[in-house]
Scaffold this active site. Structure first.
Site, PDB file in Angstrom:
ATOM      1  N   LYS A 153      -3.539  -8.632  -5.300  1.00  7.01           N
ATOM      2  CA  LYS A 153      -2.376  -8.799  -6.164  1.00  7.01           C
ATOM      3  C   LYS A 153      -1.143  -8.143  -5.557  1.00  7.01           C
ATOM      4  O   LYS A 153      -0.087  -8.774  -5.453  1.00  7.01           O
ATOM      5  CB  LYS A 153      -2.649  -8.214  -7.551  1.00  7.01           C
ATOM      6  CG  LYS A 153      -1.506  -8.449  -8.527  1.00  7.01           C
ATOM      7  CD  LYS A 153      -1.598  -7.601  -9.757  1.00  7.01           C
ATOM      8  CE  LYS A 153      -1.111  -6.196  -9.476  1.00  7.01           C
ATOM      9  NZ  LYS A 153      -0.998  -5.351 -10.674  1.00  7.01           N
ATOM     10  N   ASP A 191      -2.385 -11.237 -11.781  1.00 10.47           N
ATOM     11  CA  ASP A 191      -2.679 -10.004 -12.507  1.00 10.47           C
ATOM     12  C   ASP A 191      -3.384 -10.372 -13.813  1.00 10.47           C
ATOM     13  O   ASP A 191      -3.752 -11.521 -14.039  1.00 10.47           O
ATOM     14  CB  ASP A 191      -1.395  -9.188 -12.751  1.00 10.47           C
ATOM     15  CG  ASP A 191      -0.499  -9.845 -13.788  1.00 10.47           C
ATOM     16  OD1 ASP A 191      -0.782 -10.994 -14.212  1.00 10.47           O
ATOM     17  OD2 ASP A 191       0.492  -9.207 -14.186  1.00 10.47           O
TER      18      ASP A 191
END
Ligand code: SF4
Length: 209
Positions: free
Chosen positions: A120, A138
């Site tokens: 991420k 996320d």
């Protein structure tokens, strides 16, 4: 999923959240990397409260690399996991100095090799700093994308792969921000505000009207 349906979802979210962008405050690649590492299990607003002081004290990766984790901890102790994050920041900045001339690298492999940097964070940096057409997944992106049927995946990695396949080229960074805004504002983890949802007609979460 049909391209028209994907485009319709994106357009509805664009209308709902014009100008959606990162809520982390940063001015350069170093600052975004640090802020993104700090954002693990912490809200962007909490991160934004500590980064002005942190960047004033440590304006470059070299400055942070020269600090001790204990010194950095004192600057970020209002955040969760602050000891672990401090150690990651110092170690990551030392690698930036040793291997990348103090600069944030622009390759996925080199980014995820840094302590505290997973897929991420790497994709956040690649898309927002280097303009790469990738999507960072996320918790909000994972939840909203799967509720809307943009992905049908059991984990973040699969969701990222499916989104990369279904989102039109050039739209992934924008889609990341739009899905995060929708997840924060409307499609919350608990008690999503489905009656106010701008894309409920596309929802596969049993919320259609
Ligand atoms: S209808 Fe409800 S669950 Fe579906 S996307 Fe909208 S807010 Fe989320």
């Amino acid at each position: 999923m049909h391209r028209d349906r994907v485009e319709a979802i994106l357009q509805a979210l664009r209308t709902a959240y014009p100008g959606a962008r990162s809520r982390l405050h940063y001015n350069n690649a170093y600052q975004l990397l640090v802020a993104a590492i700090l954002s693990a299990q912490t809200t962007d607003e909490q991160v934004n409260k500590v980064t002005p002081g942190l960047f004033q004290r440590y304006p470059t990766a070299a400055d942070l690399a020269a600090a001790t984790p204990a010194e950095v901890s004192a600057q970020i102790k209002s955040l969760g996991l602050f000891r672990q994050k401090s150690a990651h920041l110092v170690a990551a900045c030392r690698i930036l100095l040793e291997k990348h001339n103090g600069r944030v690298p622009d390759s996925f492999e080199e980014l995820v090799a840094l302590p505290g940097v997973g897929r991420k964070v790497a994709n956040v940096v690649l898309s927002n700093i280097f303009g790469r057409d990738v999507i960072a997944v996320d918790t909000h992106v994972f939840r909203v994308a799967n509720r809307l049927g943009l992905a049908r995946a059991g984990n973040v990695r699969e969701t990222e792969e499916q989104l990369m396949a279904v989102l039109p080229p050039g739209s992934r960074r924008e889609a990341h921000h739009l899905l995060i805004y929708h997840g924060r504002e409307v499609c919350r983890a608990r008690q999503p505000r489905c009656l106010e949802c701008q894309v409920r007609s596309y929802c596969e979460n049993g919320c259609q009207e």
